[in-house]
Structure formats: structure tokens, C-alpha cells
Design an enzyme around this catalytic site. Sequence first.
Site, PDB file in Angstrom:
ATOM      1  N   HIS A   1     -43.832  24.614-113.600  1.00 40.61           N
ATOM      2  CA  HIS A   1     -42.748  25.515-113.170  1.00 40.61           C
ATOM      3  C   HIS A   1     -42.885  25.956-111.713  1.00 40.61           C
ATOM      4  CE1 HIS A   1     -41.237  26.920-117.350  1.00 40.61           C
ATOM      5  NE2 HIS A   1     -41.792  25.728-117.440  1.00 40.61           N
TER       6      HIS A   1
ATOM      7  N   CYS B   1     -63.405  34.630-107.690  1.00 40.72           N
ATOM      8  CA  CYS B   1     -64.068  35.897-107.396  1.00 40.72           C
ATOM      9  C   CYS B   1     -64.313  36.580-108.743  1.00 40.72           C
ATOM     10  CB  CYS B   1     -63.257  36.748-106.413  1.00 40.72           C
ATOM     11  SG  CYS B   1     -61.632  37.271-106.985  1.00 40.72           S
TER      12      CYS B   1
ATOM     13  N   THR C   1     -62.540  38.979-110.392  1.00 41.57           N
ATOM     14  CA  THR C   1     -61.329  39.123-111.208  1.00 41.57           C
ATOM     15  C   THR C   1     -60.289  38.034-110.922  1.00 41.57           C
ATOM     16  OG1 THR C   1     -60.260  40.462-109.518  1.00 41.57           O
ATOM     17  CG2 THR C   1     -61.553  41.638-111.203  1.00 41.57           C
TER      18      THR C   1
ATOM     19  N   ASP D   1     -66.392  34.194-103.628  1.00 43.77           N
ATOM     20  CA  ASP D   1     -67.220  35.257-103.048  1.00 43.77           C
ATOM     21  C   ASP D   1     -68.474  35.352-103.919  1.00 43.77           C
ATOM     22  OD1 ASP D   1     -66.496  36.636-105.332  1.00 43.77           O
ATOM     23  OD2 ASP D   1     -65.592  38.349-104.299  1.00 43.77           O
TER      24      ASP D   1
ATOM     25  N   HIS E   1     -36.702  23.955-111.763  1.00 39.52           N
ATOM     26  CA  HIS E   1     -38.019  24.413-111.313  1.00 39.52           C
ATOM     27  C   HIS E   1     -38.234  24.084-109.829  1.00 39.52           C
ATOM     28  CE1 HIS E   1     -38.826  25.551-115.345  1.00 39.52           C
ATOM     29  NE2 HIS E   1     -38.615  24.317-115.785  1.00 39.52           N
TER      30      HIS E   1
HETATM   31  C1  RB5 Z   1     -66.103  42.070-105.591  1.00 40.38           C
HETATM   32  O1  RB5 Z   1     -66.783  43.175-106.054  1.00 40.38           O
HETATM   33  C2  RB5 Z   1     -64.733  41.984-106.232  1.00 40.38           C
HETATM   34  O2  RB5 Z   1     -63.931  42.997-105.741  1.00 40.38           O
HETATM   35  C3  RB5 Z   1     -64.121  40.611-105.975  1.00 40.38           C
HETATM   36  O3  RB5 Z   1     -64.954  39.619-106.497  1.00 40.38           O
HETATM   37  C4  RB5 Z   1     -62.755  40.352-106.583  1.00 40.38           C
HETATM   38  O4  RB5 Z   1     -62.761  40.603-107.957  1.00 40.38           O
HETATM   39  C5  RB5 Z   1     -61.624  40.967-105.880  1.00 40.38           C
HETATM   40  O5  RB5 Z   1     -60.480  40.928-106.294  1.00 40.38           O
END
Ligand code: RB5
Length: 153
Positions: free
Chosen positions: A98, A65, A67, A8, A133
Site C-alpha cells: 500500500h 532503536c 522503540t 542506536d 495505492h
Molecule cells: C534511547 O534511549 C531511545 O530513546 C531510542 O532508542 C529510541 O527508542 C527512540 O525513539
Amino acid sequence: MKIAIGCDHGGFKLKSELIKFLKRSNHTVKDFGSFTDESCDYPIFSYEVSKAVSCGRFKRGVLICKTGIGMAIAANKVNGVRAAVIHDLESAVSSREHNDCNVIVFGSRFIKQKKAKEILKAWFKARALKGRHRRRVGQMKKIEMEKRFSGGR
Ligand code: RB5
């Protein structure tokens, strides 16, 4: 190896660097977007990459993304996908050995470019282990089958 990659807006910059790295390392890479750093919705790109891996057109997927969390949650809704958020080498190797992880997810907030490249290298090299596994991965596949026959619940 044939690799599907997606992001994203939060992962756009890191994705562009990783594509160059993967191509230099002689992998075949298809970019499923997003193609800009404008705000967009991570489930859309996660789903495209996950479908491409699930149907066997691509052997592995890479998602980024901010996080890694949203991408991974969405990816794991797709049958046949075993996605994991990875930020260190040990988890990268373990996720292959695993869990036969086939989609790796990075959070651009938590990982530097150099580390992400090192992790990818190790992740591609590591093999899924047999024995207990494989049995456990088989149990996860069974859950997916049961889900299909119970209308997705
Ligand atoms: C976008 O702001 C953020 O929510 C996305 O990149 C991601 O971290 C979602 O889990």
C-alpha cells in the site's frame, strides 16, 4: 538487494544479528553504525541510512532503536523515504503493497530476533501495488515537492 542498515545503542544487538541474516540471504549490506552499544543519538544514524536510500545508492533501509519511533520520525524527514515501524507480518506486507515503504524500522524492545527475520523476508518479497495505492504514494511525493518549493514548511 542493496540494503543500508543502522541503529542506536538500543538496536545494536538486533542489528548485528540481522546483518548476519541478510548476508546469509545473499543481500548486499552496508552498516552505517552505530558500531557499539554505547549511548548515542538515533537521528544521526537514521539520517545516514535515509540519505543512502533517498539518493538511490541503496534500494532499502533497515533501522533499529529501542522503540523504533525516533528512527522512523527522523527518517521520514528525508525526501523520498517512506519509513514505517513494523512489528508484525501483516503490517510488513501492507507497508510494501500500500505504501511502497522503503525503510523498515524495528523497536528492539518489542520484537524478537526470529520475528524480525521473518518480517524482513516477507517485506523484501512483497511488491508495491499499482492503481489507487500508487496514486496515493504519488500524492505523498507531491507533498514533498511542494515542501521543497515552500522552503521546507
Ligand atoms: C534511547 O534511549 C531511545 O530513546 C531510542 O532508542 C529510541 O527508542 C527512540 O525513539
